[in-house]
Design a protein around this motif. Sequence first.
Motif, PDB file in Angstrom:
ATOM      1  N   GLY A 179      17.633 -45.317  37.790  1.00  0.00           N
ATOM      2  CA  GLY A 179      16.978 -44.147  37.971  1.00  0.00           C
ATOM      3  C   GLY A 179      17.550 -43.751  39.359  1.00  0.00           C
ATOM      4  O   GLY A 179      18.029 -44.164  40.056  1.00  0.00           O
ATOM      5  N   LYS A 180      17.550 -42.046  38.917  1.00  0.00           N
ATOM      6  CA  LYS A 180      18.054 -41.733  40.293  1.00  0.00           C
ATOM      7  C   LYS A 180      18.353 -41.891  41.791  1.00  0.00           C
ATOM      8  O   LYS A 180      18.711 -42.069  42.876  1.00  0.00           O
ATOM      9  N   THR A 181      16.756 -41.759  41.871  1.00  0.00           N
ATOM     10  CA  THR A 181      15.996 -42.082  42.906  1.00  0.00           C
ATOM     11  C   THR A 181      15.790 -43.856  43.456  1.00  0.00           C
ATOM     12  O   THR A 181      15.314 -44.227  44.294  1.00  0.00           O
ATOM     13  N   THR A 182      15.791 -44.734  42.321  1.00  0.00           N
ATOM     14  CA  THR A 182      15.100 -46.247  42.250  1.00  0.00           C
ATOM     15  C   THR A 182      16.587 -47.246  42.066  1.00  0.00           C
ATOM     16  O   THR A 182      16.137 -48.130  42.856  1.00  0.00           O
ATOM     17  N   GLY A 183      17.759 -46.299  41.553  1.00  0.00           N
ATOM     18  CA  GLY A 183      18.730 -47.476  41.348  1.00  0.00           C
ATOM     19  C   GLY A 183      18.998 -47.863  41.967  1.00  0.00           C
ATOM     20  O   GLY A 183      19.454 -49.165  42.207  1.00  0.00           O
ATOM     21  N   TRP A 184      19.316 -47.621  43.040  1.00  0.00           N
ATOM     22  CA  TRP A 184      20.385 -48.231  45.052  1.00  0.00           C
ATOM     23  C   TRP A 184      19.348 -49.501  45.146  1.00  0.00           C
ATOM     24  O   TRP A 184      19.398 -50.416  45.856  1.00  0.00           O
ATOM     25  N   ILE A 185      17.737 -49.328  44.919  1.00  0.00           N
ATOM     26  CA  ILE A 185      16.952 -49.782  45.223  1.00  0.00           C
ATOM     27  C   ILE A 185      17.388 -51.200  44.203  1.00  0.00           C
ATOM     28  O   ILE A 185      17.788 -52.591  44.969  1.00  0.00           O
ATOM     29  N   HIS A 186      17.556 -51.261  43.223  1.00  0.00           N
ATOM     30  CA  HIS A 186      17.655 -51.942  42.430  1.00  0.00           C
ATOM     31  C   HIS A 186      18.735 -53.082  42.512  1.00  0.00           C
ATOM     32  O   HIS A 186      19.007 -54.323  42.161  1.00  0.00           O
ATOM     33  N   ARG A 187      19.792 -52.009  42.685  1.00  0.00           N
ATOM     34  CA  ARG A 187      21.645 -52.554  42.755  1.00  0.00           C
ATOM     35  C   ARG A 187      21.472 -52.979  44.310  1.00  0.00           C
ATOM     36  O   ARG A 187      22.248 -54.666  44.027  1.00  0.00           O
ATOM     37  N   ALA A 188      20.278 -52.799  45.272  1.00  0.00           N
ATOM     38  CA  ALA A 188      20.559 -53.707  46.479  1.00  0.00           C
ATOM     39  C   ALA A 188      20.036 -54.770  46.321  1.00  0.00           C
ATOM     40  O   ALA A 188      20.386 -55.884  47.365  1.00  0.00           O
ATOM     41  N   THR A 189      18.784 -55.115  45.806  1.00  0.00           N
ATOM     42  CA  THR A 189      17.936 -55.710  45.552  1.00  0.00           C
ATOM     43  C   THR A 189      18.811 -57.074  44.751  1.00  0.00           C
ATOM     44  O   THR A 189      18.555 -58.952  45.263  1.00  0.00           O
ATOM     45  N   LEU A 190      19.767 -56.975  44.074  1.00  0.00           N
ATOM     46  CA  LEU A 190      20.128 -58.222  43.108  1.00  0.00           C
ATOM     47  C   LEU A 190      21.441 -58.408  44.195  1.00  0.00           C
ATOM     48  O   LEU A 190      21.738 -60.065  44.358  1.00  0.00           O
ATOM     49  N   GLN A 191      21.876 -57.742  45.027  1.00  0.00           N
ATOM     50  CA  GLN A 191      22.690 -57.885  45.922  1.00  0.00           C
ATOM     51  C   GLN A 191      22.529 -59.145  47.175  1.00  0.00           C
ATOM     52  O   GLN A 191      22.895 -60.197  46.761  1.00  0.00           O
ATOM     53  N   MET A 192      21.149 -58.675  47.411  1.00  0.00           N
ATOM     54  CA  MET A 192      20.551 -59.742  48.173  1.00  0.00           C
ATOM     55  C   MET A 192      20.571 -61.023  47.448  1.00  0.00           C
ATOM     56  O   MET A 192      20.245 -61.778  48.825  1.00  0.00           O
ATOM     57  N   LYS A 193      20.276 -61.270  46.779  1.00  0.00           N
ATOM     58  CA  LYS A 193      19.783 -62.190  45.543  1.00  0.00           C
ATOM     59  C   LYS A 193      21.230 -62.916  45.929  1.00  0.00           C
ATOM     60  O   LYS A 193      20.416 -63.439  44.872  1.00  0.00           O
ATOM     61  N   GLY A 194      22.558 -62.375  45.545  1.00  0.00           N
ATOM     62  CA  GLY A 194      23.837 -63.103  45.948  1.00  0.00           C
ATOM     63  C   GLY A 194      23.630 -62.767  44.027  1.00  0.00           C
ATOM     64  O   GLY A 194      24.898 -63.835  43.539  1.00  0.00           O
ATOM     65  N   VAL A 195      23.668 -62.264  43.476  1.00  0.00           N
ATOM     66  CA  VAL A 195      23.513 -62.006  42.062  1.00  0.00           C
ATOM     67  C   VAL A 195      25.251 -60.631  42.028  1.00  0.00           C
ATOM     68  O   VAL A 195      25.524 -60.467  42.460  1.00  0.00           O
ATOM     69  N   ARG A 196      26.157 -61.877  40.536  1.00  0.00           N
ATOM     70  CA  ARG A 196      28.062 -61.302  40.601  1.00  0.00           C
ATOM     71  C   ARG A 196      27.087 -60.090  39.484  1.00  0.00           C
ATOM     72  O   ARG A 196      26.842 -60.125  38.440  1.00  0.00           O
ATOM     73  N   MET A 197      27.853 -59.014  40.038  1.00  0.00           N
ATOM     74  CA  MET A 197      27.480 -57.998  39.072  1.00  0.00           C
ATOM     75  C   MET A 197      29.007 -58.042  38.320  1.00  0.00           C
ATOM     76  O   MET A 197      29.897 -57.172  39.583  1.00  0.00           O
ATOM     77  N   LEU A 198      29.282 -58.194  36.850  1.00  0.00           N
ATOM     78  CA  LEU A 198      30.536 -57.422  36.803  1.00  0.00           C
ATOM     79  C   LEU A 198      31.006 -55.986  35.426  1.00  0.00           C
ATOM     80  O   LEU A 198      29.843 -56.892  34.447  1.00  0.00           O
ATOM     81  N   GLY A 199      31.435 -55.073  35.518  1.00  0.00           N
ATOM     82  CA  GLY A 199      31.528 -54.602  34.720  1.00  0.00           C
ATOM     83  C   GLY A 199      32.979 -54.687  33.854  1.00  0.00           C
ATOM     84  O   GLY A 199      33.705 -55.426  34.715  1.00  0.00           O
TER      85      GLY A 199
ATOM     86  N   ALA B 240       9.567 -39.210  36.335  1.00  0.00           N
ATOM     87  CA  ALA B 240       9.506 -38.420  36.567  1.00  0.00           C
ATOM     88  C   ALA B 240       9.312 -36.946  36.917  1.00  0.00           C
ATOM     89  O   ALA B 240       9.363 -35.490  37.397  1.00  0.00           O
ATOM     90  N   CYS B 241       9.125 -37.787  38.313  1.00  0.00           N
ATOM     91  CA  CYS B 241       8.657 -37.053  39.580  1.00  0.00           C
ATOM     92  C   CYS B 241      10.026 -36.711  40.604  1.00  0.00           C
ATOM     93  O   CYS B 241      10.601 -35.669  40.140  1.00  0.00           O
ATOM     94  N   LEU B 242      10.454 -37.320  41.102  1.00  0.00           N
ATOM     95  CA  LEU B 242      11.064 -37.570  42.406  1.00  0.00           C
ATOM     96  C   LEU B 242      12.925 -37.461  41.187  1.00  0.00           C
ATOM     97  O   LEU B 242      13.554 -36.571  42.032  1.00  0.00           O
ATOM     98  N   ASP B 243      12.553 -38.437  40.202  1.00  0.00           N
ATOM     99  CA  ASP B 243      14.336 -38.679  39.482  1.00  0.00           C
ATOM    100  C   ASP B 243      14.215 -36.834  38.642  1.00  0.00           C
ATOM    101  O   ASP B 243      15.213 -36.326  38.974  1.00  0.00           O
ATOM    102  N   HIS B 244      13.264 -36.377  38.594  1.00  0.00           N
ATOM    103  CA  HIS B 244      13.829 -34.678  38.429  1.00  0.00           C
ATOM    104  C   HIS B 244      14.083 -34.167  38.638  1.00  0.00           C
ATOM    105  O   HIS B 244      14.701 -33.248  38.997  1.00  0.00           O
ATOM    106  N   THR B 245      13.070 -33.734  40.373  1.00  0.00           N
ATOM    107  CA  THR B 245      13.775 -33.093  41.438  1.00  0.00           C
ATOM    108  C   THR B 245      15.202 -32.547  41.806  1.00  0.00           C
ATOM    109  O   THR B 245      15.367 -31.810  41.875  1.00  0.00           O
ATOM    110  N   PHE B 246      14.799 -34.511  42.117  1.00  0.00           N
ATOM    111  CA  PHE B 246      16.654 -34.622  42.641  1.00  0.00           C
ATOM    112  C   PHE B 246      17.676 -34.076  41.471  1.00  0.00           C
ATOM    113  O   PHE B 246      18.975 -33.949  41.534  1.00  0.00           O
TER     114      PHE B 246
END
Length: 675
Positions: free
Chosen positions: A576-596, A344-350
């Motif tokens: 989340g706008k300001t945190t989504g990239w962190i979750h994506r990067a974390t799973l990439q570092m853990k070798g998670v295969r992501m398929l859409g 509700a703070c940074l995601d709203h701001t951006f």
Amino acid sequence: MTHSTTYPHLLAPLDLGFTSLRNRTLMGSMHTGLEERKDWDAVAAFYSARAKGGVGLIVTGGMAPNSEGGVFPGAAGLYTDEDIANHRRVTDAVHAEGGKIAMQILNAGRYAYSHECVAPSAIKSPISPFAPKALDAAGIEKQIADYATAAARAQQAGYDGVEIMGSEGYLINQFLVTHTNQRDDAWGGSYENRMRFAVEVVKRARAAVGPDFILIYRISMIDLIPNGSTWDEVVMLAKAVEAAGATILNTGIGWHEARVPTIATSVPRAAFASVTKAMMGEVSIPIVTSNRINHPDVAESVLAEGCADMVSMARPFLADPDFVNKAAAGKADEIAPCIACNQACLDHTFSGKLTSCLVNPRACHETNLDYAPVTSAKSVAVVGAGPAGLMTAIVAAGRGHDVTLFDRSDRLGGQLNMARQVPGKEEFHGLVDWFTSAVAHAGITVRLGVEVITETLDGFDEIVIATGVVPRDPQIAGQDAHGNTVSYIDVLRDKVDVGKRVAVIGAGGIGFDVAEFLTTGDSPTLDIAEWKQEWGITDPQTDRGGLSPDGPNPDAPTREVTLLQRKAEKPGKRLGKTTGWIHRATLQMKGVRMLGGATYEEITAEGIVITKNGERELIEADTIVLCAGQLSDRSLADALEAAGRTVHVIGGADVAAELDAKRAIDQGARLAATL
């Protein structure tokens, strides 16, 4: 035990010579969006509430010194006599509560979201679509003069000081490093030349305001970008800024474009206090430490360990304006905790929305969300002790209603109890603890382990249904045939055994949480050294900018996970706008295969068969975890309405989109304010 013995360092006054601060807390700068709305009553109410709550020194959101330096077109500044009069209303309101307030002067440089943006060199930022114009000598002189003018206007408006924003990758920071400053004149080249702009800004601002005015310089202690400053350069700048007239040295951590989390919930508490500790003794002015300090115990310990003279907390004062007073009164357990969620703070701001706070919907809404005491108390039943029900119960009881809270579970917290199992979400433990303590303090009757039926609610004046959600059944062929398919509730709440190879169905917030839970052993958030290693953060005294030359180095994943979603888009795109990239990067570092774009054909004993781009593929898996969305649990609400009862339905029971504690808590607070 008196407060001064509990938090002797945090609550000690700080003598600045010409003035003193009542304690060692600084409310860090946050952009709220209130100034842009020109709702000066709301701005005054927001800051005065924090002054009344005991903050030692407040710093406002960044005010642009000129139009080209605004973070976005129309960003607030201090240009006219009318602006000065409006800001005077804010400073008067803060002073009336015994507080002190400094205005932050922020020139965004190449981060400014406009065609007018300027920078030391014409190098576009990776987080903005606009290429900046390189400043010529006259342009540099204009920028410096505009900082000084802004400082003088802040003084006219009654501020106790200004903060010169020199960190986070904004204009001043852009002059300091070769990454963004490729000039070969007097403002580029050697470090002495590159730091000239920063030093000149401080010197000129000090000259404009005279000696008896607080001048904070916010220095980038660790850039976390390639070709960032060396530690020797940071120390050289700190000394030069002190000599130029700074009163206080505040800390900035990381540029906005850094690919390292610095304030999200997965960042350990006080993760960067070591960099300010290294600066202690290099200058004689007070030093402020910052980032992920959200509890008085943490603040006290970093001060007691000699990491700094003051502690900056920003979002914790959104979560609870009375943070300092509660700590001083020995009521730390009553402080609503900042969980560093950014929702509700940074995601709203951006996103261009007004800032608020997930745990405190009144933040920035002080003038339109009022928890006024009631004249006649009603008996209120709240069914469901998740975030929506808890907030409703606490606000309603605080206003004077007689509240009974029901839940079929044997504990408070609802879905929060699953969220807090996820590595990196340890702050949710504190949120559940706070809700539990707030329920006890409010005198709410709690009935756990109760399966509520319509008759249970006979005799109540008001009924609030906050029964949450149930998992959506994706009905994939074979899901019940092989004993290898479980739901996210089985994994996070009931801790069922999960095999070494896992397919996770659904890549929303819960799918990501489950994938993190299943690939992580011990949570790095609980071990600063391990967390820094995971993200490739080193000591800036050994590596330029504090980045490891070897990059991130996470622990090996504990399982092999494939994350699947039906939508033909990048998994995690809607996080989340300001945190989504962190979750994506974390799973990439853990070798998670992501398929859409996967169609689920059938679950077999070997795994799950999908079709993607017309090709069939077997994803081999020992366990399949269903995270395929949620449905509102409205059965009780429907039964009550059928019986002719009037009910209020809130939270997940109302809308079952991604589990959204922010919306649930806001809805609960607003309903309770009107009952």
